[in-house]
Design a protein around this motif. Structure first.
Motif, PDB file in Angstrom:
ATOM      1  N   ALA A 153      31.568 -91.388 -31.934  1.00 40.70           N
ATOM      2  CA  ALA A 153      32.760 -92.193 -32.220  1.00 40.70           C
ATOM      3  C   ALA A 153      32.604 -92.869 -33.570  1.00 40.70           C
ATOM      4  N   GLY A 154      33.749 -93.053 -34.243  1.00 36.80           N
ATOM      5  CA  GLY A 154      33.725 -93.706 -35.550  1.00 36.80           C
ATOM      6  C   GLY A 154      35.115 -93.825 -36.121  1.00 36.80           C
ATOM      7  N   TYR A 155      35.180 -94.030 -37.443  1.00 34.11           N
ATOM      8  CA  TYR A 155      36.445 -94.232 -38.132  1.00 34.11           C
ATOM      9  C   TYR A 155      36.689 -93.117 -39.136  1.00 34.11           C
ATOM     10  N   VAL A 156      37.946 -93.000 -39.538  1.00 36.93           N
ATOM     11  CA  VAL A 156      38.307 -92.043 -40.591  1.00 36.93           C
ATOM     12  C   VAL A 156      37.524 -92.368 -41.858  1.00 36.93           C
ATOM     13  N   GLY A 157      36.918 -91.360 -42.467  1.00 39.35           N
ATOM     14  CA  GLY A 157      36.154 -91.560 -43.685  1.00 39.35           C
ATOM     15  C   GLY A 157      34.699 -91.903 -43.463  1.00 39.35           C
ATOM     16  N   GLU A 158      34.305 -92.166 -42.217  1.00 40.90           N
ATOM     17  CA  GLU A 158      32.919 -92.490 -41.919  1.00 40.90           C
ATOM     18  C   GLU A 158      32.148 -91.190 -41.666  1.00 40.90           C
TER      19      GLU A 158
END
Length: 551
Positions: A153-158
């Motif tokens: 799991a993470g964020y856009v661009g990570e």
């Protein structure tokens, strides 16, 4: 004798040398170990596989007891080989037994631990299947492909770190590893492959590890399809020829990434990361402010930015608005890797241009903490300079009274004579240098132009390389893939068969060092020497053929 000067007290009694010999002998004995490997772990009933037992010491040929195999296996008489080598003054010994073994019946059995003078091997699991069942007899352990992802799991661009582990336990031809892929995901390999060796359940593997960075470009549930490995398993291959073998394909399992969108209320540069470190150093050290310097004195500022889970292309540009009272010289940013961090280093040289108080600005970077889900700011302080006039600055030139020119501008003969006398030998030196310059110019224009033959030689040198030249270049680069391609393209019909056989052996040794489960170090010096000999033999044969046509 010179090397033992500091051990003079021991030389008188001989205790030191005796102790050293005993220490080395005992260390060698303690380091000795036994290892057992098999050619395959899945075997048809009644068909032989090879069991290899090796000891890194010199032991009796009859020291291996195979009687523990009697319960579930039949075996032949082992062949034994011993080897002693001295490299750079270091002696190594080894004893190796090779024996053909076959399972008596179907099932899963344990090839037991074997004892060689107190050194024991690890047990190995063998699965015996019915000889007619071809699908069950397939050995799926020849090549293993696994993959891991540091998180899901993470964020856009990570950036996510995806590591592939490939284990090769057989001889392969034309191996290829395809990167993972998925819609909305950018994948990039990081660094070079890491190669090692391992023995798993009695089988020796070449282990290759490769790291990829996976960066999501959109939010949602994204599917990452696993890396794919393909090759041909070489079976019963003799000499050098076309790659004929059994196709092998392995794919790592699919993975799902839960990607979140950038918060709607977030403003500024989007840097999603669990950790960001912004540091700096000054030279001279700015322990206290203001820092006293002089005009023209250089000040070095080095800024380091470390961001976790961010690829290099997403690193921010650092722009600092310095005052006009200083001149700034900046190198291009340098990038490196530190574990999961991308590191950017920026070096600047700042030179004050005028005296007074100068404020070098601070620097702040906004980023999004993916652990806390909050916006954060990292900052480094500026620096106040107390700039004084430099000691090297020229003092003001005092004003001198204006000189009144004489009314007449006519130069008397006496004054002319005085000027010539004061010039000394400089007019003569100037004349000599001018004469030499004219001589050089004349010689330059009389220099003959280059012969047309030299132009032809250059054009010939720029022609495309021959297949043999391509092969030699590939061997020098230790590129096994290009060597295989160049070998197929090279016409070696004019090379003696004995020399061709030697070249084939060296090429096979190169391929074994790359893809065989018993991979070892390989040096290209012998193969390069043979190829150079092949070049000379080919020229000699071609010259003889040309002479025979003329006769």
């Amino acid at each position: 004798m010179t090397r033992l000067t500091s051990f003079a007290p021991y030389r008188r009694t001989g205790a030191f040398l005796l102790g050293l010999v005993l220490l080395l002998a005992s260390g060698s004995a303690l380091a000795a170990s036994a290892e057992a490997t098999v050619s395959q772990n899945v075997v048809p009933v009644g068909e032989a596989f090879q069991l290899t037992v090796s000891v890194d010491d010199s032991v009796d040929n009859e020291a291996l007891d195979l009687s523990p195999l009697d319960t579930d296996f039949i075996y032949g008489r082992p062949s034994v080989s011993s080897n002693t080598s001295i490299i750079n003054g270091s002696m190594t010994r080894s004893t190796v037994w090779r024996v053909a073994v076959a399972a008596k019946k179907m099932g899963t059995f344990t090839l037991p631990s074997l004892d060689i003078e107190g050194m024991k091997t690890e047990p190995i699991t063998i699965r015996a299947v019915e000889a007619r069942d071809k699908s069950a007899a397939q050995d799926t352990e020849t090549v293993k492909l696994t993959a891991t992802l540091d998180r899901n799991a993470g964020y856009v661009g990570e950036t996510f770190n995806y590591r592939v582990r490939l284990m090769i336990g057989t001889q392969l031809d034309s191996p290829a590893l395809q990167a993972p892929f998925g819609d909305g995901l950018e994948v990039k390999q990081v660094g070079e492959d890491v190669q090692a060796e391992a023995v798993v359940n009695g089988r020796r593997y070449v282990v290759i590890s490769r790291l990829y960075q996976v960066t999501p470009a959109k939010a949602g549930q994204l599917t990452l399809e696993g890396a794919v490995f393909s090759a041909s398993e070489v079976k019963g291959r003799r000499g050098w020829g076309p790659s004929l073998g059994v196709p092998i394909a392995r794919q790592a399992e699919y993975m799902t990434l839960d990607i979140k969108e950038k918060p709607s209320d977030y403003t500024g540069l989007w840097l999603p990361t669990p950790s960001l470190e912004l540091t700096q150093s000054w030279q001279p050290d700015a322990i206290s402010e203001p820092l006293g310097v002089e005009v023209g004195e250089a000040i070095n500022r080095e800024i380091t930015l470390k961001i976790k889970n961010i690829e290099q292309s997403a690193m921010p540009d650092i722009a600092i608005d310095y005052p006009q009272s200083v001149r700034v010289y900046a190198d291009k940013p340098e990038y490196s890797r530190d574990g999961d961090y991308t590191v950017m280093t920026l070096k600047q040289v700042i030179i004050p241009r005028e005296a007074g108080t100068v404020i070098l600005p601070a620097l702040s970077i906004n980023w999004f903490n993916t652990i806390s889900g909050q916006k954060q700011t990292s900052e480094i302080a500026g620096l106040q300079l107390d700039v004084k006039p430099g000691s090297a600055v020229a003092a003001p030139v005092p004003q001198t009274p204006d000189v009144v020119a004489p009314a007449t501008v006519t130069t008397t003969p006496t004054s002319v004579t005085t000027v010539v006398k004061d010039a000394g030998i400089w007019p003569w030196a100037t004349g000599v240098f001018a004469f030499l310059w004219l001589v050089t110019l004349v010689l330059y224009f009389r220099k003959p132009s280059a012969a047309p033959s030299s132009i032809g030689a250059v054009s010939v040198a720029n022609e495309s390389a021959s297949p043999l030249d391509t092969l030699i270049a590939a061997v020098k680069a230790n590129d096994s893939v290009k060597v295989a391609s160049a070998m197929r393209a090279w016409d070696n019909s004019l090379v003696p068969e004995t020399l061709t056989a030697q070249i084939d052996l060296e090429v096979n040794a190169m391929m074994a060092s790359r893809y065989s489960p018993s991979a070892s170090d390989w040096n290209n010096a012998t193969l390069l020497k043979l190829l150079q000999q092949a070049r000379r033999e080919k020229k000699s044969i071609s010259k003889k053929a040309s002479l025979s046509e003329l006769s």
